[in-house]
Enzyme design. Structure first.
Site, PDB file in Angstrom:
ATOM      1  N   LYS A 122       2.057  -3.622   6.853  1.00 17.66           N
ATOM      2  CA  LYS A 122       2.315  -3.789   5.422  1.00 17.66           C
ATOM      3  C   LYS A 122       3.906  -3.679   5.206  1.00 17.66           C
ATOM      4  CE  LYS A 122      -1.546  -4.483   3.608  1.00 17.66           C
ATOM      5  NZ  LYS A 122      -1.733  -6.022   3.141  1.00 17.66           N
ATOM      6  N   SER A 155       0.785  -1.395  -0.088  1.00 13.60           N
ATOM      7  CA  SER A 155       0.115   0.076  -0.082  1.00 13.60           C
ATOM      8  C   SER A 155       1.008   1.253   0.159  1.00 13.60           C
ATOM      9  CB  SER A 155      -0.913  -0.277   1.260  1.00 13.60           C
ATOM     10  OG  SER A 155      -1.470   1.255   1.474  1.00 13.60           O
ATOM     11  N   TYR A 185      -1.966  -1.072  11.051  1.00 12.50           N
ATOM     12  CA  TYR A 185      -2.252  -1.411   9.690  1.00 12.50           C
ATOM     13  C   TYR A 185      -0.762  -1.371   8.958  1.00 12.50           C
ATOM     14  CZ  TYR A 185      -3.568  -1.814   4.858  1.00 12.50           C
ATOM     15  OH  TYR A 185      -3.742  -2.009   3.635  1.00 12.50           O
TER      16      TYR A 185
END
Ligand code: NAD
Ligand code: WQD
Length: 340
Positions: A154, A126, A150
């Site tokens: 990643k 992302s 989050y």
């Protein structure tokens, strides 16, 4: 015959990618635990493609035995790993659930892939790994940084995969860094189906347009941008799906590790999205300016040149198409997959 395993294939990006893979003639096995998706998405993908999946397996990717069964039964040659939890705010409240699911899932998948000698993986990363970029557009060589749990899952996943590719160049790892995926298949049959109140702009706007939500809260109009609202690189999910097909079809020519932006190279402000959505839907989208949301950055958009160079891929669909397709899905499926 080669088989692509798609984890999280019933989800928003996964379902569109499965459709593109099936249409491209690939054999596809899906593993999904339906923690954030409906099996109906996959039924509709098969109907749209006019082809069946090789198999659809309900399982948690952290379940190594379930994965071993999949790899023993099907001649999987490459994996596209979408399965993860993705809500930034929830990750702040429930960090362990995010580390467990997103990192635990990656570990078990890589371990079982290694056991079966399958060493080709496309990973859903992302633009969040760029944190607050010093400037725009963002190239892949920008420093990475995470600002919430989050994002850290990643970033850590990228680091784990980078170490793995360095340790064994037999691996082919493609880190695809998505910017802001929006829109839906033009059929209006599959799309984004957030549970509860959407966190992201486009699904929120479309629920305001359809009358499910009263008004949009615009998080800040005092950013150093052309109209003061946040600027993002919205990318049509069908273009994103095509990017995955390009990646799996080009593994042979790729080095053991690649990190590639998937974006359009163009940024739109919140107010520009609102206007485009009003035009596409013919419905008003009332909004109110409220304070900035914690953790948001002013501008985030991609330099997509590398994707064109190494994947032969570029985004084809513009903001108007993104809004029209999101609207078709919203209108035809006001309660997402739940109504059917
Ligand atoms: P999604 O929630 O719609 O899809 C994720 C899918 O994975 C769902 O079908 C869910 O049921 C499944 N899943 C989750 N945990 C699982 C587990 N442990 N075992 C098996 N299945 C599991 O999300 P999405 O928007 O399609 O995102 C796909 C991937 O892309 C995610 O990794 C996400 O972090 C990443 N990503 C998404 C965005 C975005 O804005 N949508 C942006 C950048 C990156
Ligand atoms: C877009 C713009 C908001 C909602 C998130 C994740 C990122 C990636 C993509 C997974 C911003 C504004 C939003 C609203 C608003 N996901 N906004 N009112 O924050 O760029 O990225 O999704 O990897 O990691 O952080 O996307 O759609 O939430 O916001 O004004 O109700 O819309 O401030 O400028 P974001 P978004």
């Amino acid at each position: 015959m080669s088989v692509i395993l798609v984890t999280g294939g019933a989800g928003y990006i996964g379902s569109h990618t499965c459709l593109a893979l099936l249409r491209g003639g690939h054999e596809v096995v899906v593993v999904d635990d339906y923690s954030n998706a409906s099996p109906l998405a996959l039924t509709r993908v098969e109907a749209l493609a006019g082809r069946r999946f090789r198999a659809v397996i309900e399982a948690d990717v952290r379940n190594r035995d379930a994965l071993r069964k999949v790899f023993s039964e099907y001649a999987v040659t490459a994996v596209i790993h979408f399965a993860a939890k993705k809500a930034v705010g929830e990750s702040v409240r429930m960090p362990l659930a995010y580390y467990d699911n997103n990192l635990g899932g990656l570990f078990s998948l890589l371990e079982v892939m290694g056991e079966f000698g399958v060493k080709r993986i496309v990973f859903s990363s992302s633009a969040t790994v760029y944190g607050d970029p010093v400037t725009v557009p963002i190239t892949e060589s920008f420093p990475t940084q995470a600002t919430n749990p989050y994002g850290r899952t990643k970033l850590m996943s990228e680091e784990i995969l980078t170490d793995l590719a360095a340790a064994d160049p037999g691996w082919k790892v493609v880190l695809l860094r998505y910017f802001n995926p929006v829109g839906a298949d033009e059929s209006g049959q599959i799309g984004e189906d957030p549970s509860g109140i959407p966190n992201n702009l486009m699904p929120y706007v479309s629920q305001v347009a359809v009358g499910k939500l009263g008004e949009l809260q615009v998080f800040g109009n005092d950013y150093p941008t052309r109209d003061g609202t946040g600027v993002r690189d919205y990318i049509h999910v069908v273009d994103l799906a095509r990017g995955h097909v390009s990646a799996v079809e080009r593994f042979d020519s790729l080095p053991s590790l690649s990190a590639i932006n998937l974006g359009t190279g163009r940024g739109y402000s919140v107010l520009e999205v609102v206007l485009a959505f009003e035009k596409a839907s013919g419905c008003p989208v009332p909004f109110r300016i409220v304070p900035r949301r914690d953790g948001d950055v002013a501008e985030c958009w991609a330099d997509p040149a590398l994707a064109e160079q190494v994947l032969g891929w570029r985004a084809e669909r513009g903001l108007d198409t993104m809004c029209e397709d999101a609207w078709r899905w919203q209108q035809g499926n006001p309660d997402g997959y739940r109504q059917a």
